[in-house]
Design a protein around this motif. Structure first.
Motif, mmCIF file in Angstrom:
data_model
loop_
_atom_site.group_PDB
_atom_site.id
_atom_site.type_symbol
_atom_site.label_atom_id
_atom_site.label_comp_id
_atom_site.label_asym_id
_atom_site.label_seq_id
_atom_site.Cartn_x
_atom_site.Cartn_y
_atom_site.Cartn_z
ATOM 1 N N GLY A 272 0.694 -0.600 0.234
ATOM 2 C CA GLY A 272 -0.330 0.278 -0.230
ATOM 3 C C GLY A 272 0.961 0.904 0.022
ATOM 4 N N THR A 273 0.004 2.470 -0.023
ATOM 5 C CA THR A 273 0.585 3.720 -0.096
ATOM 6 C C THR A 273 1.127 4.176 1.133
ATOM 7 N N GLY A 274 1.835 5.016 1.721
ATOM 8 C CA GLY A 274 2.572 5.788 2.240
ATOM 9 C C GLY A 274 4.734 5.889 2.410
ATOM 10 N N PRO A 275 5.228 6.813 3.365
ATOM 11 C CA PRO A 275 6.262 6.802 2.870
ATOM 12 C C PRO A 275 7.046 5.046 3.825
ATOM 13 N N PHE A 276 8.111 5.281 3.379
ATOM 14 C CA PHE A 276 9.005 3.305 3.558
ATOM 15 C C PHE A 276 10.731 4.655 3.027
ATOM 16 N N VAL A 277 11.218 4.593 4.187
ATOM 17 C CA VAL A 277 12.586 5.346 4.142
ATOM 18 C C VAL A 277 14.097 4.087 3.507
ATOM 19 N N THR A 278 13.469 3.130 4.156
ATOM 20 C CA THR A 278 14.130 1.803 3.722
ATOM 21 C C THR A 278 14.486 0.941 2.517
ATOM 22 N N PRO A 357 6.671 9.890 13.132
ATOM 23 C CA PRO A 357 5.511 9.457 11.957
ATOM 24 C C PRO A 357 5.264 10.599 11.167
ATOM 25 N N PHE A 358 6.206 11.225 10.957
ATOM 26 C CA PHE A 358 4.801 12.592 10.304
ATOM 27 C C PHE A 358 5.237 12.346 8.723
ATOM 28 N N VAL A 359 4.161 12.099 8.368
ATOM 29 C CA VAL A 359 5.035 11.881 6.418
ATOM 30 C C VAL A 359 5.856 12.691 5.918
ATOM 31 N N GLU A 360 5.428 14.266 6.683
ATOM 32 C CA GLU A 360 6.577 15.217 5.979
ATOM 33 C C GLU A 360 7.647 14.975 6.129
ATOM 34 N N GLU A 361 7.794 14.605 7.339
ATOM 35 C CA GLU A 361 8.924 14.712 7.614
ATOM 36 C C GLU A 361 10.144 13.064 7.456
#
Ligand code: GDP
Ligand code: IMO
Ligand code: MG
Length: 428
Positions: A272-278, A357-361
């Motif tokens: 699904g969608t959303g940030p994923f740093v690694t 947990p903040f998406v923009e950060e």
């Protein structure tokens, strides 16, 4: 009075099902406390492979099974699962909370609409059902489904929901409402009749078991970063997968929880969608996906794959007070020369050890990696043999990987998965 909670430490699909099935041999009761049929918990025993969506993953250990009030119940899915467990040769000893909310057919249609879909939901009606729970005027609980006034309740609720039924083209005009209610009633009253003997006061049952000194395992669905309060909002689910969710989602006091076990994969995945740093884009990510069979249990979608993220695990440890970790799918990392582990994030020129947990950060966080030597491919049957022999039989680089994570997190890894089966679990 041992109450043990099992939670996912990442974005779900950490292998909670395998861990709960393994641990269930030593407990008296297994309780699901959050989520719904968006969950897919796989249990593999010998040649038998079952995917649990609502039923607690202790079903193949013939334990008392409970579905708490924090779960949203799709009755059709539950009915099918009861059949699935029976067909596997086990009779489920199940109690469903009458306080749990029911996923209705219109919830699933609304969840498949454009707005919900932009979050990459599983389309199982989870968000719309929890929304109705919070709205209070448009909800149907298990108590209504199995009670004498289900038809009246349905009429009352769908009158309030008329605007939504029209907006989502579930009915074309107001005149179709009574026909629609009849259709739902005819199907769902049958589910209610079937489920009635399985329903009751789950909160009392679980508390009595704890007071009698029984061991109760609370099984979380999803993972910490999908928590509606603590996850990468809005790319989250609608419930609380963290350990505290067990207290609310069943009705047990926090002092009755003795231990929290966090489940993590040896790498990270997200569906699904959303940030994923690694996240790993391209070749190696594809290799891990194929090796690990990283396709959604519920929807079949390919899971995004990436390296292990220690700031994420530190965040999960804090939120649930995790005191031991079960690390699964270590076998999947075989044959990779150099394995990266994200030890911190770089954000605005600063190092951060705990995830935000903040998406923009998060989208601006860069992973800081340490590289560890990998180990070679083990060949057919090797992981089963290693699991039989125990921890010391693991390749030295794999042991180093585990010990490095423990040092970084200051939490022991007590269970290691080197294959999907009950038999491919190493306990230290
Ligand atoms: P859950 O939602 O957390 O219960 O996890 P899923 O069942 O959705 O996904 C985990 C997948 O990995 C399932 O297909 C399991 O059978 C499989 N699995 C569990 N543990 C291991 C392991 O240690 N090694 C491998 N290779 N597969 C595993
Ligand atoms: P288990 O219990 C992985 C994800 C969906 C989507 C987001 C919101 O098997 O670990 P939802 O349908 O809940 O409104 O979708 O959450 N998601 C999961 N991802 N494992 C799960 O469950 C999940 N349950 C929901 O992919 O991104
Ligand atoms: Mg799953």
């Amino acid at each position: 009075m041992p109450g043990i909670v099992v939670v996912g430490m990442q974005f779900g699909d950490e292998s909670k099902g395998a861990v709960v099935d393994y641990m269930a041999k030593d407990v008296d009761m297994v309780v699901r406390f959050n989520g719904g049929a968006n969950a897919g918990h796989t249990v593999v025993v010998g040649d038998l492979k079952l995917k649990f969506r609502l039923m607690p993953s202790g079903a193949l250990r013939v334990k008392k099974l409970v579905i708490g009030n924090g779960v949203v119940v799709d009755p059709k899915v539950l009915l099918d699962e009861i059949e699935m467990v029976r067909n596997a040769g086990f009779e489920p000893d199940l109690l469903v909370s009458r306080k749990a909310h029911v996923v209705m057919p219109y919830h699933k249609i609304i969840d498949a609409g454009k707005v919900a879909s932009s979050l990459g939901t599983t389309r199982r009606g989870i968000g719309p059902t929890y929304s109705d729970k919070m709205r209070r005027t448009e909800a149907i609980r298990v108590n209504d489904l199995v009670g004498d006034n289900f038809l009246e309740k349905l009429r009352e609720v769908l009158k309030v929901k008329l605007h939504e039924l029209l907006a989502f083209n579930i009915i074309n005009d107001e005149n179709e409402l009574s026909e629609y209610i009849k259709r739902i009633y005819s199907e769902y009253s049958k589910y209610g009749d079937f489920l009635r003997p399985y329903t009751g006061n789950a909160s009392i049952l679980v508390n009595e078991a704890l007071d009698d000194g029984e061991t109760v395992l609370f099984e979380g669905a999803q993972g910490t970063l999908l928590d509606v309060d603590h996850g990468t909002y809005p790319y989250v689910t609608s419930s609380n997968p963290i350990a505290g969710g067990a207290c609310v989602g069943v009705g047990v006091g926090p002092t009755k929880i003795d231990k929290v076990i966090g489940v993590a994969k040896a790498y990270t995945t997200r569906v699904g969608t959303g940030p994923f740093v690694t996240e790993i884009h391209g070749g190696l990510g594809d290799k891990i996906r194929e090796r690990g069979g990283e396709y959604g249990t519920v929807t079949g979608r390919p899971r995004r794959c990436g390296w292990l993220d220690l700031p994420m695990l530190r965040y999960s440890i804090i939120l649930s007070d995790i005191s031991e970790i079960a690390l699964r799918k270590l076998d999947v990392l075989e044959g990779i020369d150099s394995i990266k582990v994200c030890v911190a994030y770089e954000f605005n020129g600063e190092e951060r050890e705990v995830m935000t947990p903040f998406v923009e950060e998060l989208e601006r966080c860069k992973p800081i990696y340490e590289e560890l030597e990998g180990w070679e491919e083990m060949g057919p049957g090797s992981w089963e043999r290693i699991a039989r022999q125990g921890y010391e039989a693991l390749p030295s680089q794999a042991k180093r990987y585990i010990e490095f994570i423990e040092e970084q997190l200051s939490v022991p890894i007590k269970m290691i998965g080197v294959g999907p089966k009950r038999e491919t679990t190493i306990v230290r």
